[in-house]
Design a protein around this motif. Sequence first.
Motif, PDB file in Angstrom:
ATOM      1  N   LEU A  16       0.815  -1.208   0.000  1.00  0.00           N
ATOM      2  CA  LEU A  16       0.000   0.000   0.000  1.00  0.00           C
ATOM      3  C   LEU A  16       0.855   1.267   0.000  1.00  0.00           C
ATOM      4  N   SER A  17       1.964   1.256   0.749  1.00  0.00           N
ATOM      5  CA  SER A  17       2.811   2.453   0.787  1.00  0.00           C
ATOM      6  C   SER A  17       3.463   2.706  -0.581  1.00  0.00           C
ATOM      7  N   SER A  18       3.973   1.667  -1.217  1.00  0.00           N
ATOM      8  CA  SER A  18       4.584   1.856  -2.541  1.00  0.00           C
ATOM      9  C   SER A  18       3.541   2.253  -3.581  1.00  0.00           C
ATOM     10  N   SER A  44      11.885   5.876  -3.539  1.00  0.00           N
ATOM     11  CA  SER A  44      12.423   5.919  -4.895  1.00  0.00           C
ATOM     12  C   SER A  44      11.729   4.908  -5.796  1.00  0.00           C
ATOM     13  N   ALA A  45      11.456   3.725  -5.274  1.00  0.00           N
ATOM     14  CA  ALA A  45      10.751   2.725  -6.079  1.00  0.00           C
ATOM     15  C   ALA A  45       9.352   3.209  -6.446  1.00  0.00           C
ATOM     16  N   GLY A  46       8.649   3.845  -5.480  1.00  0.00           N
ATOM     17  CA  GLY A  46       7.311   4.337  -5.765  1.00  0.00           C
ATOM     18  C   GLY A  46       7.310   5.474  -6.772  1.00  0.00           C
ATOM     19  N   LEU A  47       8.303   6.373  -6.688  1.00  0.00           N
ATOM     20  CA  LEU A  47       8.378   7.474  -7.648  1.00  0.00           C
ATOM     21  C   LEU A  47       8.572   6.958  -9.070  1.00  0.00           C
ATOM     22  N   VAL A 104      -0.292  -2.048  -7.681  1.00  0.00           N
ATOM     23  CA  VAL A 104      -0.355  -3.113  -6.676  1.00  0.00           C
ATOM     24  C   VAL A 104       0.351  -4.373  -7.170  1.00  0.00           C
ATOM     25  N   GLY A 105       0.269  -4.645  -8.469  1.00  0.00           N
ATOM     26  CA  GLY A 105       0.854  -5.869  -9.002  1.00  0.00           C
ATOM     27  C   GLY A 105       2.286  -5.748  -9.486  1.00  0.00           C
ATOM     28  N   GLU A 106       2.904  -4.581  -9.356  1.00  0.00           N
ATOM     29  CA  GLU A 106       4.276  -4.407  -9.821  1.00  0.00           C
ATOM     30  C   GLU A 106       5.245  -5.229  -8.970  1.00  0.00           C
TER      31      GLU A 106
END
Length: 319
Positions: free
Chosen positions: A100-102, A174-177, A241-243
């Motif tokens: 959820l955070s990512s 960084s992964a989320g960005l 969500v599926g990444e």
Amino acid sequence: MSSTTAAPAPILGSTGEARLAELALAKARRKRRERAIEAVLLLAACVSVFTTVGIVYILLKESLAFFSHVSVWDFITDDQWTPLFEDAHFGIRVLLAGTLSSSGVALLIAIPLGTIIAIYLSEFAGHRTRETLKPILELLSGVPTIIYGYFALLFVTPMLQRLMPELPGFNVLSAGLVMGIMIIPYVSSLSEDAMRAVPMSLREGSYAMGATRLQTAVKVVVPAAFSGIASAYILGISRAVGETMILAVAAGMQPNLTLDPTEPAATITSFIVQVALGDLPHGSVGYQTIFAAGLTLMMLTLSFNMLGYWMRRKFREAY
């Protein structure tokens, strides 16, 4: 006393009878082709249905075997996720927090930027500009996700560390960005298609009332197309969500129960990759955790899809 005589029946020659036979044969051939096409289409539809049923069956079967060893209550409420340790804990909340955070960081980037880009391409860009920018934008969705992962690890993380020196080398931020940048084409392309499907009469009516192009785009076109825009948002959420690979490379795969994106974390998909590439024996409880985690992920994406379906129906009724 008058008598009536029946009209003689028309007599067809051999040429007419042959023509009728040809027409009947052609009609029969056309019906056979149509039935064959219908059968192919039905088979294609059944393949997708059977594939979905097979996936659900495998997940449920293996998950039930997992829950025969681990209680559902512990799976939901435990605040640790250490299925590979000797003192095993199976708290899915840890992986859900990372997921959820990512996804939240990615959507904070993808939804605003994707919507702005869609408004520009639909309402402001000229034909040549749109036909040039849209294919370039959609190239982002064709870049392999492992490349995005290394881009997040080797470029975005060092750049963020200049602003936040205490930021660890592996982090969700960084992964989320980078994941948000990757999702932008999904949001912008579908949103732009939905906006362009809005009838021109609505825009002309808005212009006739004295509205500017920006006011027309924001207050007329976007609300009228919001059912399609909501579908784009739901697709972006499901994609986030599926990444897998971006988070597996850049987020650290450390199971921490935290929503802080500046810390490393593990997501459901990254854990599945970690176990699937490991040396756990097939059928062990540790191996079966990937099916329980996969079932949780499927339920999460299903809930988002149901939310999107409800939003589409609601806004279609409103407009």
